[in-house]
Write an enzyme that holds these catalytic residues in place. Structure first.
Site, PDB file in Angstrom:
ATOM      1  N   GLY A  46      -4.575  96.986 -55.822  1.00 13.70           N
ATOM      2  CA  GLY A  46      -5.972  96.863 -55.459  1.00 13.70           C
ATOM      3  C   GLY A  46      -6.392  95.411 -55.423  1.00 13.70           C
ATOM      4  O   GLY A  46      -5.763  94.554 -56.061  1.00 13.70           O
ATOM      5  N   GLN A  51     -12.048  88.109 -55.412  1.00 16.79           N
ATOM      6  CA  GLN A  51     -10.765  87.495 -55.786  1.00 16.79           C
ATOM      7  C   GLN A  51     -10.196  86.602 -54.688  1.00 16.79           C
ATOM      8  O   GLN A  51      -9.319  85.784 -54.950  1.00 16.79           O
ATOM      9  CB  GLN A  51      -9.730  88.575 -56.128  1.00 16.79           C
ATOM     10  N   CYS A  92      -3.769  92.493 -63.586  1.00 18.24           N
ATOM     11  CA  CYS A  92      -4.687  92.017 -62.551  1.00 18.24           C
ATOM     12  C   CYS A  92      -4.037  90.838 -61.831  1.00 18.24           C
ATOM     13  O   CYS A  92      -3.448  89.963 -62.471  1.00 18.24           O
ATOM     14  CB  CYS A  92      -5.998  91.573 -63.196  1.00 18.24           C
ATOM     15  N   LEU A  93      -4.160  90.813 -60.510  1.00 18.19           N
ATOM     16  CA  LEU A  93      -3.566  89.715 -59.729  1.00 18.19           C
ATOM     17  C   LEU A  93      -4.212  88.367 -60.059  1.00 18.19           C
ATOM     18  O   LEU A  93      -3.630  87.327 -59.793  1.00 18.19           O
ATOM     19  CB  LEU A  93      -3.696  90.005 -58.231  1.00 18.19           C
ATOM     20  N   HIS A 134     -11.278  99.396 -61.821  1.00 17.63           N
ATOM     21  CA  HIS A 134     -10.902  97.980 -62.010  1.00 17.63           C
ATOM     22  C   HIS A 134     -11.510  97.107 -60.913  1.00 17.63           C
ATOM     23  O   HIS A 134     -12.072  96.040 -61.199  1.00 17.63           O
ATOM     24  CB  HIS A 134      -9.364  97.889 -62.005  1.00 17.63           C
ATOM     25  N   GLU A 135     -11.437  97.561 -59.663  1.00 13.83           N
ATOM     26  CA  GLU A 135     -11.944  96.733 -58.554  1.00 13.83           C
ATOM     27  C   GLU A 135     -13.474  96.695 -58.530  1.00 13.83           C
ATOM     28  O   GLU A 135     -14.058  95.664 -58.219  1.00 13.83           O
ATOM     29  CB  GLU A 135     -11.388  97.229 -57.217  1.00 13.83           C
ATOM     30  N   HIS A 138     -14.624  94.058 -60.804  1.00 16.78           N
ATOM     31  CA  HIS A 138     -14.565  92.707 -60.233  1.00 16.78           C
ATOM     32  C   HIS A 138     -15.865  92.351 -59.501  1.00 16.78           C
ATOM     33  O   HIS A 138     -16.306  91.205 -59.524  1.00 16.78           O
ATOM     34  CB  HIS A 138     -13.409  92.590 -59.231  1.00 16.78           C
TER      35      HIS A 138
HETATM   36 NI    NI Z   1      -8.008  92.606 -60.862  1.00 19.59          NI
END
Ligand code: NI
Length: 170
Positions: A46, A51, A92-93, A134-135, A138
């Site tokens: 995701g 981000q 998380c990226l 999670h997204e 963000h």
């Molecule tokens: Ni993340």
């Protein structure tokens, strides 16, 4: 093809509260294309617009590699309901050095707009539901480390990650 650099913790941009975007806004075309291209070239399931530098409420979930499911793109997503608390290991990226035990819900019902401007409402479970939570976090400037009950007990160096570990602050 526009693979964007994924903004890394502790960049304060990750704390931005993103704004709704009109489905007719011409910027959406680049946002959606960049989300797709960047997520495709990343080891994640995701990605959210902030981000990659857009302070807009757009998320992309792609479990096609993990579970063979169709990707979900949501503009202005709102979680209508969720239930089924469970603790899962999450990453998380934007914080690739760590994983953590985080409490999430097993299923969510979410509403938003799809890329053609149509209303979209769906129920997700399991990994898909967790990725949506999670997204959406963000979009509100919330990171998974904020949801860890103890940074001492529930935080782990990502397996195989070599290099410096940033100090984390909730
Ligand atoms: Ni993340």
């Amino acid at each position: 093809m526009a693979v964007r650099k994924i903004i890394q913790y502790p960049d304060p941009f990750l704390r931005t509260r993103c704004r709704d975007v009109s489905p007719s806004d011409p910027v959406l075309e680049s946002v959606i294309r960049d989300l797709r291209d960047t997520l495709l070239s990343s080891p994640g399931v995701g990605l959210s617009a902030p981000q990659i530098g857009y302070p807009l409420r757009v998320i992309l979930i792609d479990l096609s590699r993990a579970e063979g499911k169709m990707p979900i793109l949501l503009i202005n997503p709102i979680i209508l309901a969720m239930d089924g608390p469970r603790v899962i290991r999450e990453g998380c990226l934007s914080i690739p050095q760590y994983t953590a035990n985080v409490e999430r819900m097993e299923w969510v019902r979410v509403r938003g707009i799809d890329e053609r401007g149509r209303d979209l409402e769906l129920t997700a479970t399991g990994l898909e539901a967790i990725a949506i939570q999670h997204e959406v976090d963000h979009l509100n400037g919330v990171l998974f480390i904020d949801r860890v009950s103890s940074l001492k007990r529930d935080l782990f160096r990502r397996k195989g990650y070599k290099g410096p570990m940033p100090a984390l602050k909730k």
